[in-house]
Design an enzyme around this catalytic site. Sequence first.
Site, PDB file in Angstrom:
ATOM      1  N   LYS A  26      42.039  46.887  54.497  1.00 57.97           N
ATOM      2  CA  LYS A  26      40.873  47.750  54.231  1.00 57.97           C
ATOM      3  C   LYS A  26      39.952  46.968  53.301  1.00 57.97           C
ATOM      4  CE  LYS A  26      38.275  51.035  52.292  1.00 57.97           C
ATOM      5  NZ  LYS A  26      37.232  50.136  51.724  1.00 57.97           N
TER       6      LYS A  26
ATOM      7  N   GLU B 159      35.695  46.046  30.243  1.00 63.34           N
ATOM      8  CA  GLU B 159      35.307  45.071  31.265  1.00 63.34           C
ATOM      9  C   GLU B 159      33.934  45.427  31.867  1.00 63.34           C
ATOM     10  OE1 GLU B 159      37.381  45.171  35.082  1.00 63.34           O
ATOM     11  OE2 GLU B 159      37.362  42.996  35.106  1.00 63.34           O
TER      12      GLU B 159
ATOM     13  N   CYS C 211      37.700  38.871  38.413  1.00 60.58           N
ATOM     14  CA  CYS C 211      38.720  39.580  37.622  1.00 60.58           C
ATOM     15  C   CYS C 211      39.141  38.726  36.428  1.00 60.58           C
ATOM     16  CB  CYS C 211      39.910  39.937  38.490  1.00 60.58           C
ATOM     17  SG  CYS C 211      40.544  38.575  39.454  1.00 60.58           S
TER      18      CYS C 211
ATOM     19  N   TRP D  26      35.203  43.612  46.858  1.00 59.96           N
ATOM     20  CA  TRP D  26      34.074  42.895  47.455  1.00 59.96           C
ATOM     21  C   TRP D  26      33.862  41.506  46.864  1.00 59.96           C
ATOM     22  CZ3 TRP D  26      31.624  42.445  42.903  1.00 59.96           C
ATOM     23  CH2 TRP D  26      31.678  43.503  42.006  1.00 59.96           C
ATOM     24  N   ASN D  27      34.519  41.179  45.754  1.00 55.80           N
ATOM     25  CA  ASN D  27      34.078  39.946  45.066  1.00 55.80           C
ATOM     26  C   ASN D  27      34.550  38.648  45.718  1.00 55.80           C
ATOM     27  OD1 ASN D  27      36.610  40.622  44.159  1.00 55.80           O
ATOM     28  ND2 ASN D  27      36.293  39.804  42.098  1.00 55.80           N
TER      29      ASN D  27
ATOM     30  N   GLU E 181      46.416  44.134  41.218  1.00 56.64           N
ATOM     31  CA  GLU E 181      45.717  43.062  40.501  1.00 56.64           C
ATOM     32  C   GLU E 181      44.376  43.650  40.076  1.00 56.64           C
ATOM     33  OE1 GLU E 181      43.357  40.498  39.434  1.00 56.64           O
ATOM     34  OE2 GLU E 181      43.371  39.614  41.444  1.00 56.64           O
ATOM     35  N   LEU E 182      44.278  43.950  38.785  1.00 50.86           N
ATOM     36  CA  LEU E 182      43.136  44.728  38.307  1.00 50.86           C
ATOM     37  C   LEU E 182      42.215  43.844  37.467  1.00 50.86           C
ATOM     38  CD1 LEU E 182      45.243  47.896  37.471  1.00 50.86           C
ATOM     39  CD2 LEU E 182      44.284  47.175  39.656  1.00 50.86           C
TER      40      LEU E 182
ATOM     41  N   GLY F 150      41.420  45.459  42.619  1.00 49.77           N
ATOM     42  CA  GLY F 150      40.217  46.243  42.353  1.00 49.77           C
ATOM     43  C   GLY F 150      40.231  46.771  40.932  1.00 49.77           C
ATOM     44  N   GLY F 151      39.574  47.898  40.735  1.00 47.04           N
ATOM     45  CA  GLY F 151      39.417  48.436  39.387  1.00 47.04           C
ATOM     46  C   GLY F 151      40.569  49.356  38.982  1.00 47.04           C
TER      47      GLY F 151
HETATM   48  P1  NDP Z   1      37.297  49.592  43.420  1.00 43.89           P
HETATM   49  O1  NDP Z   1      38.546  49.522  42.673  1.00 43.89           O
HETATM   50  O2  NDP Z   1      36.718  50.937  43.670  1.00 43.89           O
HETATM   51  O3  NDP Z   1      37.451  48.893  44.862  1.00 43.89           O
HETATM   52  C1  NDP Z   1      38.536  48.106  45.274  1.00 43.89           C
HETATM   53  C2  NDP Z   1      38.969  48.524  46.675  1.00 43.89           C
HETATM   54  O4  NDP Z   1      39.536  49.833  46.619  1.00 43.89           O
HETATM   55  C3  NDP Z   1      37.814  48.623  47.686  1.00 43.89           C
HETATM   56  O5  NDP Z   1      38.261  48.253  48.973  1.00 43.89           O
HETATM   57  C4  NDP Z   1      37.496  50.092  47.667  1.00 43.89           C
HETATM   58  O6  NDP Z   1      36.792  50.509  48.794  1.00 43.89           O
HETATM   59  C5  NDP Z   1      38.889  50.678  47.587  1.00 43.89           C
HETATM   60  N1  NDP Z   1      38.958  52.055  47.123  1.00 43.89           N
HETATM   61  C6  NDP Z   1      38.054  52.757  46.397  1.00 43.89           C
HETATM   62  N2  NDP Z   1      38.507  54.012  46.156  1.00 43.89           N
HETATM   63  C7  NDP Z   1      39.727  54.093  46.724  1.00 43.89           C
HETATM   64  C8  NDP Z   1      40.712  55.115  46.799  1.00 43.89           C
HETATM   65  N3  NDP Z   1      40.523  56.330  46.258  1.00 43.89           N
HETATM   66  N4  NDP Z   1      41.860  54.852  47.426  1.00 43.89           N
HETATM   67  C9  NDP Z   1      42.096  53.641  47.975  1.00 43.89           C
HETATM   68  N5  NDP Z   1      41.198  52.633  47.954  1.00 43.89           N
HETATM   69  C10 NDP Z   1      40.027  52.857  47.338  1.00 43.89           C
HETATM   70  O7  NDP Z   1      36.282  48.651  42.767  1.00 43.89           O
HETATM   71  P2  NDP Z   1      34.711  48.881  42.594  1.00 43.89           P
HETATM   72  O8  NDP Z   1      34.032  48.158  43.659  1.00 43.89           O
HETATM   73  O9  NDP Z   1      34.352  50.315  42.462  1.00 43.89           O
HETATM   74  O10 NDP Z   1      34.521  48.201  41.201  1.00 43.89           O
HETATM   75  C11 NDP Z   1      34.865  48.936  40.038  1.00 43.89           C
HETATM   76  C12 NDP Z   1      35.363  48.009  38.983  1.00 43.89           C
HETATM   77  O11 NDP Z   1      36.600  47.445  39.418  1.00 43.89           O
HETATM   78  C13 NDP Z   1      34.485  46.814  38.703  1.00 43.89           C
HETATM   79  O12 NDP Z   1      33.458  47.135  37.828  1.00 43.89           O
HETATM   80  C14 NDP Z   1      35.488  45.879  38.127  1.00 43.89           C
HETATM   81  O13 NDP Z   1      35.686  46.215  36.785  1.00 43.89           O
HETATM   82  C15 NDP Z   1      36.740  46.158  38.890  1.00 43.89           C
HETATM   83  N6  NDP Z   1      36.972  45.228  39.998  1.00 43.89           N
HETATM   84  C16 NDP Z   1      37.959  44.334  39.885  1.00 43.89           C
HETATM   85  C17 NDP Z   1      38.185  43.414  40.872  1.00 43.89           C
HETATM   86  C18 NDP Z   1      39.252  42.387  40.747  1.00 43.89           C
HETATM   87  O14 NDP Z   1      39.147  41.328  41.362  1.00 43.89           O
HETATM   88  N7  NDP Z   1      40.336  42.656  40.038  1.00 43.89           N
HETATM   89  C19 NDP Z   1      37.350  43.362  42.065  1.00 43.89           C
HETATM   90  C20 NDP Z   1      36.357  44.401  42.134  1.00 43.89           C
HETATM   91  C21 NDP Z   1      36.194  45.286  41.118  1.00 43.89           C
HETATM   92  P3  NDP Z   1      35.195  50.664  48.686  1.00 43.89           P
HETATM   93  O15 NDP Z   1      34.674  49.424  48.052  1.00 43.89           O
HETATM   94  O16 NDP Z   1      34.795  50.796  50.098  1.00 43.89           O
HETATM   95  O17 NDP Z   1      34.955  51.865  47.838  1.00 43.89           O
END
Ligand code: NDP
Length: 492
Positions: free
Chosen positions: A177, A384, A286, A153-154, A252-253, A230-231
């Site tokens: 997605k 983080e 990130c 979402w960021n 890319e975490l 994502g995370g």
């Molecule tokens: P997530 O890793 O959960 O979300 C990233 C993406 O993965 C979203 O589209 C999410 O969908 C999707 N997703 C969630 N669960 C699954 C799954 N089981 N299988 C496949 N896709 C999935 O990030 P969060 O929003 O929960 O944030 C958690 C932490 O991640 C943050 O606190 C931060 O530390 C880190 N983060 C890092 C980012 C970066 O730019 N590297 C960006 C965002 C978060 P949905 O949102 O609909 O659940």
Amino acid sequence: MSLQEFNMSIAGEWTGANSGKVFESLDPATASPWAQFPDADESDVNRAVEAADRVFKSSEWRSINATARGKLLRKLGDLVAQNIETLAQLESRDNGKLIRETRAQVNYLPEFFYYTAGLADKVEGETLPLDKTDMMAYTIREPLGVVAAIIPWNSPLYLTAIKLAPALAAGNTIVLKPSEHASATLIELVKLAELAGIPKGVVSVVTGFGPSTGAALSSHPLVRKVAFTGGAATAKHVIRSSAENFAKLSLELGGKSPQIVFEDADLDSALNGIVAGIFAASGQSCVAGSRLLIQRSVYNKFLDALVEKASKIKIGDPALDESEMGPMATAQQLAVVESFVEQAKKQGAKLRLGGERADLEKGWYYQPTIFECAANSDYLMQEEVFGPVAAVIPFDTEEEALAMANDSNYGLAAGVWTRDIARAHRVARDVHSGIIWVNTYRVVSAMASIGGYKHSGYGRESGIDSVLAYTERKTVWINLSSDPMSDPFVMR
Ligand code: NDP
């Protein structure tokens, strides 16, 4: 107030979910619902992936050569450029990012499409210098098939552009997605892709929740690559799914990126760089520079100045140009920040600024927060937060700074502040991370790769080899000998 209703795009058709279910997205500035999206289940994901696979194999998409794909991407870049304000407003509404930042990001977005468009027809095979005189071999780079892009979402538009553009340049099809918290701009981007003339079904978008929609997509047997941002916890699910479908991955975490301030730095400039690193985007980045390592001789002076500067940050409505820090993007992320702050206090970290929600009538606002830590092993120095929380520690020597910088599970980015050119290069060489910024921070370019070491993930996005990451290399052998093939029981 009525909600804005969005549909998803599957196989070129704008549609709701099979089940008819929808979900609401909340505006981070007010915590009220503002939009509604289809809640895609496995059947919707199947439709999207199967269509993407069909289109991938279709003569329509196959007959669009690399140069023509480049032209389509250039057109998409033009359309993005014509819609900067709409996209910037929408992204700011959806994820609470400051309009001044979404405007700047979208303003640069076309460059990712233009740069990648130029790469599309520069993907070359090789003729191999063989050690066998009766053979010739060459390689071909082919597209992979269906790519799944899972976006957080960021910074949805930016993080999609660096996946979508190279995936299409290489000739793949893609299913996007978005996060359930920020889906709107990806839907608009797919509309622009359609307008650009990209054939129906080449780009689809499925909206819904991570554990259902996201999991169904990343584990789909027809998906050949998952490009994930994502995370780390979610990345582990994606990695496990790839054990079943053998999808290639780019991950890319997150990070706990160090910013190292040496006593010889331009300290005013470093102050701005530190603020940019941890308080811009309310720390929801990130590459957030969340660990501040400051040389002891300037430690007190620098920290006092930082506290002073951060205390003046204008927290407010992201839609206003004068706001400098907007809300957290989600209620969950606000709760995460609060829980980190409580743990840091319990562990004895010394609170120098903030540590509470910001006093605004509504919305998920948090104050810029600064903690002094006693050791690099402290919880706040290692984990983080993804919020506006800086962890600060002094160091004496360059060696000590490097040891602390590298004593982390993460390795995404780092900043170094010094006027000593030799030291700048030494630190850039010795810090274990995918990006090092010297006397600056948070700069991106279509020409520069991003990606991490260690738990910050693997694979690189953006940059000269971004398209190659969406290809498969094939080796073709030609027998140059006119003699019949001999002994079939030995390897040649
Ligand atoms: P997530 O890793 O959960 O979300 C990233 C993406 O993965 C979203 O589209 C999410 O969908 C999707 N997703 C969630 N669960 C699954 C799954 N089981 N299988 C496949 N896709 C999935 O990030 P969060 O929003 O929960 O944030 C958690 C932490 O991640 C943050 O606190 C931060 O530390 C880190 N983060 C890092 C980012 C970066 O730019 N590297 C960006 C965002 C978060 P949905 O949102 O609909 O659940």
